[in-house]
Design a protein around this motif. Sequence first.
Motif, PDB file in Angstrom:
ATOM      1  N   ARG A  48      -4.337   7.622   9.339  1.00 45.18           N
ATOM      2  CA  ARG A  48      -2.989   8.144   9.115  1.00 45.18           C
ATOM      3  C   ARG A  48      -2.299   8.250  10.467  1.00 45.18           C
ATOM      4  O   ARG A  48      -2.843   8.852  11.394  1.00 45.18           O
ATOM      5  CB  ARG A  48      -2.995   9.538   8.486  1.00 45.18           C
ATOM      6  CG  ARG A  48      -3.852   9.728   7.306  1.00 45.18           C
ATOM      7  CD  ARG A  48      -3.610  11.101   6.654  1.00 45.18           C
ATOM      8  NE  ARG A  48      -3.571  12.204   7.585  1.00 45.18           N
ATOM      9  CZ  ARG A  48      -4.645  12.842   8.035  1.00 45.18           C
ATOM     10  NH1 ARG A  48      -5.849  12.441   7.677  1.00 45.18           N
ATOM     11  NH2 ARG A  48      -4.522  13.872   8.835  1.00 45.18           N
ATOM     12  N   ASP A 198      10.297   1.616  11.099  1.00 42.97           N
ATOM     13  CA  ASP A 198       9.141   2.507  11.124  1.00 42.97           C
ATOM     14  C   ASP A 198       8.486   2.410  12.503  1.00 42.97           C
ATOM     15  O   ASP A 198       7.886   1.398  12.859  1.00 42.97           O
ATOM     16  CB  ASP A 198       8.149   2.091  10.032  1.00 42.97           C
ATOM     17  CG  ASP A 198       6.968   3.046   9.901  1.00 42.97           C
ATOM     18  OD1 ASP A 198       6.788   3.901  10.802  1.00 42.97           O
ATOM     19  OD2 ASP A 198       6.216   2.936   8.920  1.00 42.97           O
ATOM     20  N   TYR A 266       6.304  -1.706   1.210  1.00 37.56           N
ATOM     21  CA  TYR A 266       5.223  -0.988   0.537  1.00 37.56           C
ATOM     22  C   TYR A 266       4.533  -1.848  -0.519  1.00 37.56           C
ATOM     23  O   TYR A 266       3.836  -1.328  -1.395  1.00 37.56           O
ATOM     24  CB  TYR A 266       5.746   0.328  -0.040  1.00 37.56           C
ATOM     25  CG  TYR A 266       5.944   1.361   1.051  1.00 37.56           C
ATOM     26  CD1 TYR A 266       4.923   2.225   1.400  1.00 37.56           C
ATOM     27  CD2 TYR A 266       7.128   1.403   1.787  1.00 37.56           C
ATOM     28  CE1 TYR A 266       5.073   3.140   2.420  1.00 37.56           C
ATOM     29  CE2 TYR A 266       7.288   2.308   2.826  1.00 37.56           C
ATOM     30  CZ  TYR A 266       6.258   3.174   3.138  1.00 37.56           C
ATOM     31  OH  TYR A 266       6.403   4.070   4.171  1.00 37.56           O
ATOM     32  N   THR A 665      -0.331   5.999  -4.551  1.00 35.43           N
ATOM     33  CA  THR A 665       0.108   6.562  -3.276  1.00 35.43           C
ATOM     34  C   THR A 665       1.355   5.849  -2.769  1.00 35.43           C
ATOM     35  O   THR A 665       2.332   6.483  -2.350  1.00 35.43           O
ATOM     36  CB  THR A 665      -1.019   6.441  -2.222  1.00 35.43           C
ATOM     37  OG1 THR A 665      -2.161   7.146  -2.701  1.00 35.43           O
ATOM     38  CG2 THR A 665      -0.591   7.029  -0.890  1.00 35.43           C
ATOM     39  N   LYS A 668       4.431   6.695  -4.919  1.00 36.65           N
ATOM     40  CA  LYS A 668       4.967   8.025  -4.605  1.00 36.65           C
ATOM     41  C   LYS A 668       5.821   7.975  -3.338  1.00 36.65           C
ATOM     42  O   LYS A 668       6.905   8.560  -3.280  1.00 36.65           O
ATOM     43  CB  LYS A 668       3.805   9.011  -4.425  1.00 36.65           C
ATOM     44  CG  LYS A 668       4.209  10.460  -4.202  1.00 36.65           C
ATOM     45  CD  LYS A 668       2.977  11.352  -4.213  1.00 36.65           C
ATOM     46  CE  LYS A 668       3.357  12.827  -4.075  1.00 36.65           C
ATOM     47  NZ  LYS A 668       3.854  13.158  -2.739  1.00 36.65           N
ATOM     48  N   ARG A 669       5.338   7.246  -2.334  1.00 42.58           N
ATOM     49  CA  ARG A 669       6.097   7.143  -1.079  1.00 42.58           C
ATOM     50  C   ARG A 669       7.394   6.368  -1.281  1.00 42.58           C
ATOM     51  O   ARG A 669       8.435   6.743  -0.729  1.00 42.58           O
ATOM     52  CB  ARG A 669       5.228   6.475  -0.006  1.00 42.58           C
ATOM     53  CG  ARG A 669       5.890   6.411   1.362  1.00 42.58           C
ATOM     54  CD  ARG A 669       6.207   7.791   1.896  1.00 42.58           C
ATOM     55  NE  ARG A 669       6.962   7.758   3.131  1.00 42.58           N
ATOM     56  CZ  ARG A 669       7.949   8.588   3.440  1.00 42.58           C
ATOM     57  NH1 ARG A 669       8.314   9.550   2.593  1.00 42.58           N
ATOM     58  NH2 ARG A 669       8.569   8.495   4.603  1.00 42.58           N
ATOM     59  N   GLU A 672       9.902   8.660  -2.828  1.00 40.93           N
ATOM     60  CA  GLU A 672      10.440   9.587  -1.827  1.00 40.93           C
ATOM     61  C   GLU A 672      11.461   8.887  -0.927  1.00 40.93           C
ATOM     62  O   GLU A 672      12.525   9.449  -0.624  1.00 40.93           O
ATOM     63  CB  GLU A 672       9.303  10.147  -0.976  1.00 40.93           C
ATOM     64  CG  GLU A 672       8.359  11.059  -1.722  1.00 40.93           C
ATOM     65  CD  GLU A 672       7.077  11.356  -0.950  1.00 40.93           C
ATOM     66  OE1 GLU A 672       6.306  12.222  -1.408  1.00 40.93           O
ATOM     67  OE2 GLU A 672       6.832  10.714   0.096  1.00 40.93           O
ATOM     68  N   LEU A 673      11.146   7.663  -0.501  1.00 35.79           N
ATOM     69  CA  LEU A 673      12.062   6.925   0.379  1.00 35.79           C
ATOM     70  C   LEU A 673      13.353   6.573  -0.336  1.00 35.79           C
ATOM     71  O   LEU A 673      14.431   6.567   0.266  1.00 35.79           O
ATOM     72  CB  LEU A 673      11.374   5.656   0.895  1.00 35.79           C
ATOM     73  CG  LEU A 673      10.263   5.881   1.919  1.00 35.79           C
ATOM     74  CD1 LEU A 673       9.503   4.590   2.179  1.00 35.79           C
ATOM     75  CD2 LEU A 673      10.827   6.427   3.228  1.00 35.79           C
TER      76      LEU A 673
END
Length: 787
Positions: A48, A198, A266, A665, A668-669, A672-673
């Motif tokens: 991470r 990023d 993603y 996972t 979910k990200r 959120e983005l």
Amino acid sequence: AKAANSPADKSKNKGGRGSKKQVFESYMAFEEVSHGLKRGELIQGQIRINPKKYHEAFVPSPDDTRDIFLDGIVARNRALNGDIVVVQILPREQWKVNCTYLSVYSIVLVCKPDVLNFWRQLFKNFVCTNDNLRSETFCLVFHLFLGSSLSFVLRIVNRHLPFVWQVVYIVEKKHSRAVTGFLKFLPDKPFAMFSPVDHRVPRINVFLADCPEDFSSRPGDYSNTLFICRITSWAADSNFAEGQLAKTLGQAGEIEPETEGILVEYDVDFSEFSDEVLDCLPKNLPWTIPPEEMRKRRDLRKECIFTIDPSTARDLDDALSCKQLPDGNFEVGVHIADVSYFVGEDNALDAIASQRATSVYMVQKVIPMLPRLLCEELCSLNPLTDRLTFSVIWKITPEGKILSEWFGRSVIRSCVKLSYDHAQSMIEAPEKMFSAEELPPADPEHPIDEIHQAVLNLHSIAKNLRAQRFSGGALRLDQLKLSFTLDKETMMPQGCYVYQYRDSNKLVEEFMLLANIATAHHIHSRFPELALLRRHPPPKAKMVDELQELCDQLGIDIDLSSAGALHKSLNTTLGDDEYTTARKEVLTHMCSRPMQMALYFCTGVLKEEPLFKHYALNVPLYTHFTSPIRRYADIIVHRLLASSLSAYFLYKIQKQASHCNDKKTLSKRVQELSSELFFGVFVKDCGPLDSEAMVMGVLDQSFDVLVLRYGVQKRIYCKSVAGLDSFHHRKVGKKSELTLVWTPEDPEKAPEEQVISIFTLVEVQLKADGAPMKYSAMLKRPEENES
């Protein structure tokens, strides 16, 4: 262990005159890694990278007490966020650590037992009377030489060795290697510099031949153009990766290009379904249930069964029923779309569903796991239409005690499509007679008052079930969720609000949980080695201890010893002023940080049954059964329910479980983005926005706030606060404080101080940044707070 060059490294570093200096260590050979892992000299885990401090990265430690810290890009050795990596301790000459601890560590590593015994004898008569001798260093040595276990000593030493790890091997590249960003022209260079949005991803060299044709002559035309770039290689002798442009997205700051960038980055497959996939679906439309299939199923079409979903939902995969029995008990049913009937094993449709693993929900669109014909028609439990289902039917008392249980394939005909708003209105007005105009079209065989009474009965039973769950030790951490109202034509945000979780939501949730728990026990009892379950590990012990220490210091009475104790603590009044709710929200966020992700797994892989437990729900067995239209894991569970699955092997289920974990996972990200993207546009179009905020965390030069009106979290950097003369940080125990010194507007007045600590209320202004889609939280002066 001696590292071996990978083929890529060998091609880049041949040695001799003119060879480049190696920036990164060469990766170990696979055989060395395998042996090192078996001997316990190496550690494997998922990396991470801190999104706010991209030089910091972490890998979970094997005992899950404290994360392994990787300091800097070199230590990561070309691994990207989410990759499965192998790490080892750096050579000792590269350690950055207090020399006393280094000496102790050296003694531990190199001393033979007889040497250690000599030192133990030497220290035996030492007594810690002098203040200096009470230091942690001395006590560490004292513990070591008086016979404490080496593992105990190493745990202490490792607290002071945070910079000694490096990646030596990448087991699996989970990161897509695709990133969004901008191109920068470099004069006299054969390549352009690609800067990812990023910052956790390195800058990438892109050869000019791969850039737009007129990029070299007119680079300014592309200064605000968003591209997708894929990393193709990253040599050991370069700080920068190499890559190729995959696509020109469009202008930065526009929702569609930004959204496509998120999806590609993603690794979300949003392509149209192929003809091969669509050929797996029924051709004769409208489709009707074959008579031979009807004969195999329990016919529930005459029952009062209905759906409760968001008003915009088009994939309706669960329905409910509730019928009062003559003895005063109830027959309650959960009816789930039988997707496995249409998705046969090992065909093209199954392959794409398995690969996508989940539907991805964004603010303005859904990327479906299955073709829309399935999601919205064939499998969707649309009203007044015969549909195939899997049903769980209980005989249950009004208090929520289960007397009997039935599983089976069925056929239903939903009598009405209720929204959460409709169901909430029924709950809030139990005596009201609703007219046909107030509800969607309903089956005339089931009067509106019958549907209303069924909703009220379900609500009453759900309240009892919920009370039993929480009194039995369950935990729910509700966090603020931002929702948007969109213009129907442009799909641009017109407004935003914090989503309200109401009794109608709780009603549906309670029976879905009950069905999932029942299904977990059912499939585990029949397939103890093959069941696909969902476990939730307990929170990270080290983080829990630190949070407990902080709460104790702040005078907050919170018990983190178990899920139930934490839930009870959070729902005990934290005060009686108007900011009690805000404090609870901040505390909920703090308690969420140590929590781990829930995971799918195959029961044959984990031999110890206590590891199956779901921490938050506080149940021994749990699975996902209730959403097969949008989750592939549920389809596998349906297949387990339907047959012995003799063709399915343990490794195949575990492999799919791991893939479902990864996709969940990422999904979910992405969600959120997408929300961050739309809120950024909203701030740009409607801002600046003023709101009260509560401090969530304090660092040495910044602090995090929860913006109460919108439920978003932002970091405020002291150096960027206008009108601030200076700031000072101090830490007492686990509690951090920042003292902000404001420059007086009146030169004759003394500077005003403002103390920032957890739960401090401040006024902030959300304001668009110069960068597209970005916004900042600006701290307002204390004087403005009072005006």
